[in-house]
Every structure is written in structure tokens, then in C-alpha cells.
Design a protein around this motif. Structure first.
Motif, PDB file in Angstrom:
ATOM      1  N   SER A 113     -15.330 -27.306 -32.249  1.00  0.00           N
ATOM      2  CA  SER A 113     -14.395 -28.028 -33.119  1.00  0.00           C
ATOM      3  C   SER A 113     -13.085 -28.311 -32.386  1.00  0.00           C
ATOM      4  O   SER A 113     -12.264 -29.081 -32.870  1.00  0.00           O
ATOM      5  N   VAL A 119     -14.253 -23.401 -33.435  1.00  0.00           N
ATOM      6  CA  VAL A 119     -15.448 -22.967 -34.153  1.00  0.00           C
ATOM      7  C   VAL A 119     -16.617 -23.694 -33.489  1.00  0.00           C
ATOM      8  O   VAL A 119     -16.467 -24.822 -33.020  1.00  0.00           O
ATOM      9  N   GLN A 164     -26.518 -23.271 -40.169  1.00  0.00           N
ATOM     10  CA  GLN A 164     -25.198 -22.988 -39.606  1.00  0.00           C
ATOM     11  C   GLN A 164     -24.138 -23.475 -40.596  1.00  0.00           C
ATOM     12  O   GLN A 164     -24.202 -24.602 -41.060  1.00  0.00           O
ATOM     13  N   ASN A 165     -23.209 -22.625 -40.930  1.00  0.00           N
ATOM     14  CA  ASN A 165     -22.172 -22.985 -41.890  1.00  0.00           C
ATOM     15  C   ASN A 165     -20.806 -22.686 -41.278  1.00  0.00           C
ATOM     16  O   ASN A 165     -20.236 -21.618 -41.502  1.00  0.00           O
ATOM     17  N   PRO A 166     -20.288 -23.628 -40.476  1.00  0.00           N
ATOM     18  CA  PRO A 166     -19.024 -23.364 -39.781  1.00  0.00           C
ATOM     19  C   PRO A 166     -17.849 -23.274 -40.754  1.00  0.00           C
ATOM     20  O   PRO A 166     -17.846 -23.895 -41.808  1.00  0.00           O
ATOM     21  N   SER A 167     -16.866 -22.476 -40.374  1.00  0.00           N
ATOM     22  CA  SER A 167     -15.682 -22.294 -41.214  1.00  0.00           C
ATOM     23  C   SER A 167     -14.709 -23.456 -41.115  1.00  0.00           C
ATOM     24  O   SER A 167     -13.737 -23.502 -41.851  1.00  0.00           O
ATOM     25  N   THR A 168     -14.979 -24.392 -40.229  1.00  0.00           N
ATOM     26  CA  THR A 168     -14.119 -25.557 -40.046  1.00  0.00           C
ATOM     27  C   THR A 168     -14.949 -26.816 -40.242  1.00  0.00           C
ATOM     28  O   THR A 168     -16.097 -26.889 -39.792  1.00  0.00           O
TER      29      THR A 168
END
Length: 182
Positions: A113, A119, A164-168
Motif C-alpha cells: 500500500s 500494508v 486477505q483482508n488488509p487494514s488499509t
């Protein structure tokens, strides 16, 4: 009679000049009758040559719906042009954001990111449409080719694994160096 004598004398002079001229011309031909030669050798060396260009993939990843359980499969492309019959191999490096444990033969690539606290999203590049053979950065894991003298296109099969579940949110990128060794 004097007229005839003068005419005759004139004709004699013309005849003498003609004979002398012919003798001189004949002599000058003899001066240039010999020749010599040399051979000029011209050499051109044709070097093996290859060119390469690449177009990466662009896609959208939906971690909550479409890609919660399904991989995101996309393709990229590489165009090469190598001299006729030149054997070569196309390799792909680990990328700018390779994960710990990544190697040239078994790359663990990641999209970033960016920013000060990036991220990551994991992804892989493959040589085959079934996405079973990883495309690496060694001769054994690269894609072999033989030059045809024309442009050849190779597909790069990419997979961003599901779940996948990115925080951004936003745009994730990676840069992979494509190398043609010949």
C-alpha cells in the motif's frame, strides 16, 4: 612542279606525324599493359540480440465479497524479440516487496500500500494458466524461449489469493524486474 613538290612534302609530313603518333600511342599502351590486384575483405559480425517489454496487471480485489473465498486471477504480458535461433530464458525477480523467506527460485511476492507503514497483499506469478508452476528468477524457474527474429508474447498468470483482508484500502503495487538472459 613546285606545287606538286609542296603537296607531296606536305603529305610526307602528315604521314610521318601519323606514323609517329601511332608509335607513341602504341608505346603508351605498352606502358599500361600490366595490372596488379588486391582483395578487399569485408566483415560484418552479427551479434545475438534480444529486447523485452512488459505490461503488468491491473485489477480490483474485493476482500469481503468476491474475493472472500475466491482467488483473484489476472494476467500480465511480456513481449520479447530475440535474434533468430538464439536460446534465451525470461526470469522475474522477487519484486520490490518480497516477504521474509522469499528466494529467487521460490519468490514470495507482495503488493504494498506504500507509505510509512505499508500494508501488504500476497500474490504469485505463474508460467501456466492453471497457476501451478511459479515463475521465478533462476534459469530453472524462468521461461525458456528460442528467438524467431520476431516479437513473441508470453502471458504471465497472476493470482491474488482469496481471504486477505488488509487494514488499509486503496491502491497496492509491486515492481518486478523482467530479465531476458541470452
Amino acid at each position: 612542279m613546285l606545287g606538286w613538290y609542296m603537296k607531296s612534302n606536305y603529305l610526307k609530313r602528315v604521314a610521318i606525324v601519323f606514323v609517329m603518333g601511332t608509335a607513341v600511342l602504341g608505346t603508351s599502351r605498352l606502358l599500361y599493359a600490366a595490372t596488379v590486384t588486391a582483395t578487399m575483405v569485408n566483415t560484418v559480425t552479427v551479434n545475438n540480440s534480444c529486447t523485452v517489454s512488459a505490461s503488468g496487471f491491473t485489477t480490483t480485489y474485493d476482500p469481503l465479497n468476491a474475493n472472500a473465498a475466491a482467488n483473484q486471477d489476472v494476467t500480465a504480458s511480456i513481449s520479447t524479440s530475440c535474434s533468430l535461433s538464439v536460446p534465451a530464458v525470461i526470469t522475474l525477480d522477487q519484486g520490490a516487496h518480497a516477504a521474509a523467506g522469499s528466494t529467487d527460485s521460490t519468490p514470495v511476492r507482495r503488493l504494498s500500500s506504500g507509505g510509512t507503514t505499508p500494508v501488504f497483499l500476497n500474490y504469485s506469478l505463474y508460467k501456466d494458466a492453471s497457476r501451478s508452476t511459479t515463475w521465478g528468477n533462476t534459469p530453472a524457474t524462468g521461461m525458456p524461449l528460442v528467438g524467431t527474429g520476431s516479437t513473441a508474447n508470453s502471458s504471465v498468470y497472476a493470482r491474488i489469493p482469496s481471504g486477505q483482508n488488509p487494514s488499509t484500502l486503496g491502491t497496492f503495487t509491486d515492481s518486478v524486474v523482467v530479465t531476458v538472459t541470452y
